[in-house]
Design a protein around this motif. Sequence first.
Motif, PDB file in Angstrom:
ATOM      1  N   GLY A 536       0.807  -1.226   0.000  1.00  0.00           N
ATOM      2  CA  GLY A 536       0.000   0.000   0.000  1.00  0.00           C
ATOM      3  C   GLY A 536       0.832   1.264   0.000  1.00  0.00           C
ATOM      4  O   GLY A 536       0.278   2.370   0.115  1.00  0.00           O
ATOM      5  N   GLU A 537       2.160   1.133  -0.123  1.00  0.00           N
ATOM      6  CA  GLU A 537       3.032   2.305  -0.142  1.00  0.00           C
ATOM      7  C   GLU A 537       3.043   2.905  -1.554  1.00  0.00           C
ATOM      8  O   GLU A 537       3.183   2.194  -2.550  1.00  0.00           O
ATOM      9  CB  GLU A 537       4.447   1.924   0.260  1.00  0.00           C
ATOM     10  N   VAL A 538       2.898   4.256  -1.645  1.00  0.00           N
ATOM     11  CA  VAL A 538       2.911   4.943  -2.922  1.00  0.00           C
ATOM     12  C   VAL A 538       4.359   5.100  -3.375  1.00  0.00           C
ATOM     13  O   VAL A 538       5.197   5.668  -2.671  1.00  0.00           O
ATOM     14  CB  VAL A 538       2.240   6.331  -2.827  1.00  0.00           C
ATOM     15  N   VAL A 539       4.642   4.586  -4.556  1.00  0.00           N
ATOM     16  CA  VAL A 539       6.002   4.669  -5.079  1.00  0.00           C
ATOM     17  C   VAL A 539       6.105   5.705  -6.210  1.00  0.00           C
ATOM     18  O   VAL A 539       7.219   6.098  -6.612  1.00  0.00           O
ATOM     19  CB  VAL A 539       6.472   3.289  -5.589  1.00  0.00           C
ATOM     20  N   TYR A 540       4.934   6.165  -6.711  1.00  0.00           N
ATOM     21  CA  TYR A 540       4.942   7.176  -7.773  1.00  0.00           C
ATOM     22  C   TYR A 540       3.523   7.742  -7.878  1.00  0.00           C
ATOM     23  O   TYR A 540       2.544   6.998  -7.730  1.00  0.00           O
ATOM     24  CB  TYR A 540       5.337   6.540  -9.118  1.00  0.00           C
ATOM     25  N   GLN A 541       3.448   9.076  -8.091  1.00  0.00           N
ATOM     26  CA  GLN A 541       2.144   9.684  -8.294  1.00  0.00           C
ATOM     27  C   GLN A 541       2.292  10.900  -9.208  1.00  0.00           C
ATOM     28  O   GLN A 541       3.335  11.544  -9.241  1.00  0.00           O
ATOM     29  CB  GLN A 541       1.491  10.070  -6.977  1.00  0.00           C
ATOM     30  N   ILE A 542       1.202  11.221  -9.938  1.00  0.00           N
ATOM     31  CA  ILE A 542       1.237  12.314 -10.913  1.00  0.00           C
ATOM     32  C   ILE A 542      -0.192  12.695 -11.301  1.00  0.00           C
ATOM     33  O   ILE A 542      -1.113  11.874 -11.229  1.00  0.00           O
ATOM     34  CB  ILE A 542       2.028  11.898 -12.170  1.00  0.00           C
ATOM     35  N   THR A 543      -0.347  14.008 -11.663  1.00  0.00           N
ATOM     36  CA  THR A 543      -1.589  14.476 -12.300  1.00  0.00           C
ATOM     37  C   THR A 543      -1.257  14.679 -13.765  1.00  0.00           C
ATOM     38  O   THR A 543      -0.501  15.607 -14.129  1.00  0.00           O
ATOM     39  CB  THR A 543      -2.084  15.781 -11.684  1.00  0.00           C
ATOM     40  N   PRO A 544      -1.741  13.834 -14.642  1.00  0.00           N
ATOM     41  CA  PRO A 544      -1.312  13.877 -16.041  1.00  0.00           C
ATOM     42  C   PRO A 544      -1.896  15.087 -16.781  1.00  0.00           C
ATOM     43  O   PRO A 544      -3.009  15.512 -16.508  1.00  0.00           O
ATOM     44  CB  PRO A 544      -1.843  12.576 -16.611  1.00  0.00           C
ATOM     45  N   ASN A 545      -1.096  15.641 -17.710  1.00  0.00           N
ATOM     46  CA  ASN A 545      -1.537  16.751 -18.535  1.00  0.00           C
ATOM     47  C   ASN A 545      -1.668  16.339 -19.995  1.00  0.00           C
ATOM     48  O   ASN A 545      -1.700  17.179 -20.889  1.00  0.00           O
ATOM     49  CB  ASN A 545      -0.600  17.933 -18.411  1.00  0.00           C
ATOM     50  N   GLN A 546      -1.690  15.014 -20.210  1.00  0.00           N
ATOM     51  CA  GLN A 546      -1.853  14.476 -21.557  1.00  0.00           C
ATOM     52  C   GLN A 546      -2.566  13.136 -21.439  1.00  0.00           C
ATOM     53  O   GLN A 546      -2.515  12.474 -20.397  1.00  0.00           O
ATOM     54  CB  GLN A 546      -0.506  14.322 -22.255  1.00  0.00           C
ATOM     55  N   PRO A 547      -3.234  12.700 -22.505  1.00  0.00           N
ATOM     56  CA  PRO A 547      -4.040  11.467 -22.395  1.00  0.00           C
ATOM     57  C   PRO A 547      -3.217  10.185 -22.331  1.00  0.00           C
ATOM     58  O   PRO A 547      -3.720   9.165 -21.884  1.00  0.00           O
ATOM     59  CB  PRO A 547      -4.903  11.512 -23.652  1.00  0.00           C
ATOM     60  N   LYS A 548      -1.989  10.194 -22.803  1.00  0.00           N
ATOM     61  CA  LYS A 548      -1.152   8.985 -22.746  1.00  0.00           C
ATOM     62  C   LYS A 548       0.113   9.326 -21.979  1.00  0.00           C
ATOM     63  O   LYS A 548       0.898  10.194 -22.403  1.00  0.00           O
ATOM     64  CB  LYS A 548      -0.813   8.481 -24.144  1.00  0.00           C
ATOM     65  N   LEU A 549       0.297   8.628 -20.864  1.00  0.00           N
ATOM     66  CA  LEU A 549       1.436   8.869 -19.981  1.00  0.00           C
ATOM     67  C   LEU A 549       2.367   7.668 -20.054  1.00  0.00           C
ATOM     68  O   LEU A 549       1.999   6.559 -19.685  1.00  0.00           O
ATOM     69  CB  LEU A 549       0.947   9.085 -18.549  1.00  0.00           C
ATOM     70  N   MET A 550       3.595   7.841 -20.566  1.00  0.00           N
ATOM     71  CA  MET A 550       4.582   6.745 -20.671  1.00  0.00           C
ATOM     72  C   MET A 550       5.517   6.820 -19.477  1.00  0.00           C
ATOM     73  O   MET A 550       6.106   7.869 -19.181  1.00  0.00           O
ATOM     74  CB  MET A 550       5.368   6.868 -21.976  1.00  0.00           C
ATOM     75  N   ILE A 551       5.658   5.675 -18.791  1.00  0.00           N
ATOM     76  CA  ILE A 551       6.440   5.614 -17.550  1.00  0.00           C
ATOM     77  C   ILE A 551       7.439   4.466 -17.662  1.00  0.00           C
ATOM     78  O   ILE A 551       7.123   3.383 -18.177  1.00  0.00           O
ATOM     79  CB  ILE A 551       5.533   5.395 -16.332  1.00  0.00           C
ATOM     80  N   SER A 552       8.675   4.642 -17.153  1.00  0.00           N
ATOM     81  CA  SER A 552       9.704   3.588 -17.099  1.00  0.00           C
ATOM     82  C   SER A 552       9.742   2.995 -15.689  1.00  0.00           C
ATOM     83  O   SER A 552      10.025   3.711 -14.713  1.00  0.00           O
ATOM     84  CB  SER A 552      11.073   4.153 -17.478  1.00  0.00           C
ATOM     85  N   SER A 553       9.450   1.690 -15.599  1.00  0.00           N
ATOM     86  CA  SER A 553       9.490   1.045 -14.278  1.00  0.00           C
ATOM     87  C   SER A 553      10.905   1.031 -13.719  1.00  0.00           C
ATOM     88  O   SER A 553      11.103   1.096 -12.501  1.00  0.00           O
ATOM     89  CB  SER A 553       8.938  -0.390 -14.379  1.00  0.00           C
ATOM     90  N   LYS A 554      11.887   0.918 -14.609  1.00  0.00           N
ATOM     91  CA  LYS A 554      13.281   0.923 -14.140  1.00  0.00           C
ATOM     92  C   LYS A 554      13.654   2.274 -13.573  1.00  0.00           C
ATOM     93  O   LYS A 554      14.382   2.369 -12.581  1.00  0.00           O
ATOM     94  CB  LYS A 554      14.217   0.532 -15.284  1.00  0.00           C
ATOM     95  N   SER A 555      13.155   3.357 -14.239  1.00  0.00           N
ATOM     96  CA  SER A 555      13.449   4.708 -13.742  1.00  0.00           C
ATOM     97  C   SER A 555      12.834   4.917 -12.374  1.00  0.00           C
ATOM     98  O   SER A 555      13.388   5.633 -11.528  1.00  0.00           O
ATOM     99  CB  SER A 555      12.915   5.753 -14.728  1.00  0.00           C
ATOM    100  N   LEU A 556      11.688   4.296 -12.152  1.00  0.00           N
ATOM    101  CA  LEU A 556      11.045   4.409 -10.841  1.00  0.00           C
ATOM    102  C   LEU A 556      11.680   3.480  -9.809  1.00  0.00           C
ATOM    103  O   LEU A 556      11.325   3.544  -8.628  1.00  0.00           O
ATOM    104  CB  LEU A 556       9.556   4.080 -10.973  1.00  0.00           C
ATOM    105  N   GLY A 557      12.606   2.581 -10.278  1.00  0.00           N
ATOM    106  CA  GLY A 557      13.246   1.638  -9.349  1.00  0.00           C
ATOM    107  C   GLY A 557      12.315   0.524  -8.911  1.00  0.00           C
ATOM    108  O   GLY A 557      12.458  -0.001  -7.795  1.00  0.00           O
TER     109      GLY A 557
END
Length: 581
Positions: A536-557
């Motif tokens: 239940g720990e938050v490891v990443y959060q964001i309010t998107p400003n575009q309809p498609k948000l690309m995220i790297s799991s490696k960058s997030l660790g």
Amino acid sequence: MKRLSILVACILSVSLQAQVNLFTENFESGGAGAFTLNTTDLSSQTDATGYNKWIVNNVYTGGSGSITCFGFPIGYTIANTNNQPGGITNSPNSFYMHILSDEAQIDGINCSSYLAADGFCNFAQNHFSGMTGDISTTTYTSVSFSFWWICGGSVNNFGEVYYSTNSGSNWTMITTPISQYSGSAIWQQQTITDPAFDNQPTLRFGFRFVNNQTTAASDPGFSVDDINIVGVFDPNAVTTGTITPANYCAGDSINIPYTETGSYGGGNIFTAELSDDLGSFASPVTLGSLASTASGTINGVIPGGTLPGSGYLVRVVSSSPVIVGSSSSSITISGPPAAAAINTGPYCAGDTIFLVANGGVSYAWAGPNSFTSLQPDPFIGSSISADAGVYTVTVTSAAGCTAISSTTVVVNTNPTPTASNTGPYCVGDNAQLSTAGGVSYAWTGPNSYTSAAQNPSISNIQLVDAGTYTVTVTNADGCTGTATTALAVTVCGSGMEDELLTHVSVYPNPTSDMFTISLNEEMMNKAHISVMNMLGEVVYQITPNQPKLMISSKSLGLRPGIYLVKIQYKEEHQVIRLVVR
């Protein structure tokens, strides 16, 4: 002229069939003559160790004396030995060979007598006297052995007569017409004829006095005189040659050379015979035969069931005419080893096979899958089904004899089970595990989980129950196999339950790095996205400003595992499971 020829032929025939005296001993020299007294043959006593002994003299007068037993003197009287009849050389009181008690000799009484074995002061003994040398009866048939004898004795005290065809190495008791000489104080003549005496290059005879335990003695002791051996000359003779080697195993082949003299009929058969292990041909065993009228070699086989022994003799017998050949020197026959083969199975595939053999000094194994070994107790590691079958071992004894034994190895197949669960699950759900392919089961898993059920369930499952579950399945043969299943648990409660929003998606899922969160354009700058781990720990959060948000799991660790992607929009939210590899 014709009558003269017939007469000459008759005279010649009679001459050829006349008995010939081959041996005589009447002891009139005053000594043992052609005999050796008090030998150790047939478990007998010497002069120094016996209570009685063989002696040669011409004393027939008895007398009285006493013997001390446990400190008490006991008187005795020995009757006169009966005079000899007119048929004995220098009768009525010639020199003769007889048993004499040591106690009687001490008291000066030297006629035939013996001290009975009472079991208290003196004990059972045997006394043997045999011919010192051999005589040859080669080319003689109908050989007979005759002697005069007396012996009081009883069923426990008696005389015996023996013969040997190998210079006294083995003695055979003569049981026909008499086996035990006793019950007569009057001189009698005994004549014995036996085909075993015929055509022997080394023949000799012996006498034994058996003094078993009894309470009283009946004199006289065993006594003999005027010993004669006669035979009928026969130009036909069979001489058994030297047999090599001298050691055999039961079942071996054997070659028996022989030499014949004389003439034989066209249908003559030479047969090689085997004695018993004491050298007696009373019940000979046929080794082989050869249809021939000339000298040669008989190829024979020693029967497989022949008992072990070192006193066996071989002879060759012709059929036309019937001539009993001479005996060979002794041969030794050894039996097969007591071979035994076992294994410690049955086995499961992958087990180590252990083979065990005993009973010999060397071993040779052969079996399935090209297996061979010279070890008595070999093993086969990591067995497979091709290793199953019959394993045979050839066991060799110290005498060089062999025997074969076998053992059947069973290699059972291991089960190949599968394992599954009905997840993924939310915290608080009831999880169901399942498997098949055996008769018993053993489950293990996270949080010290164990179960012996085939298809166990886990009530009120928690996050700590997530992970890999392993089941060990045992089949009817006792063999085992394992399978695993990964059980996933998601935190789905407290308003985070999955609300399906058709305009929200996460892909690719599972992912090894990059993943895209796709939203409706109306949700830009309004939705709130959170990525949480299973705690239940938050490891990443964001309010998107575009309809498609690309995220790297490696960058997030993010390490490989299960994560929750929560999209909050106004009063609605959706939770999507993301698998990171």
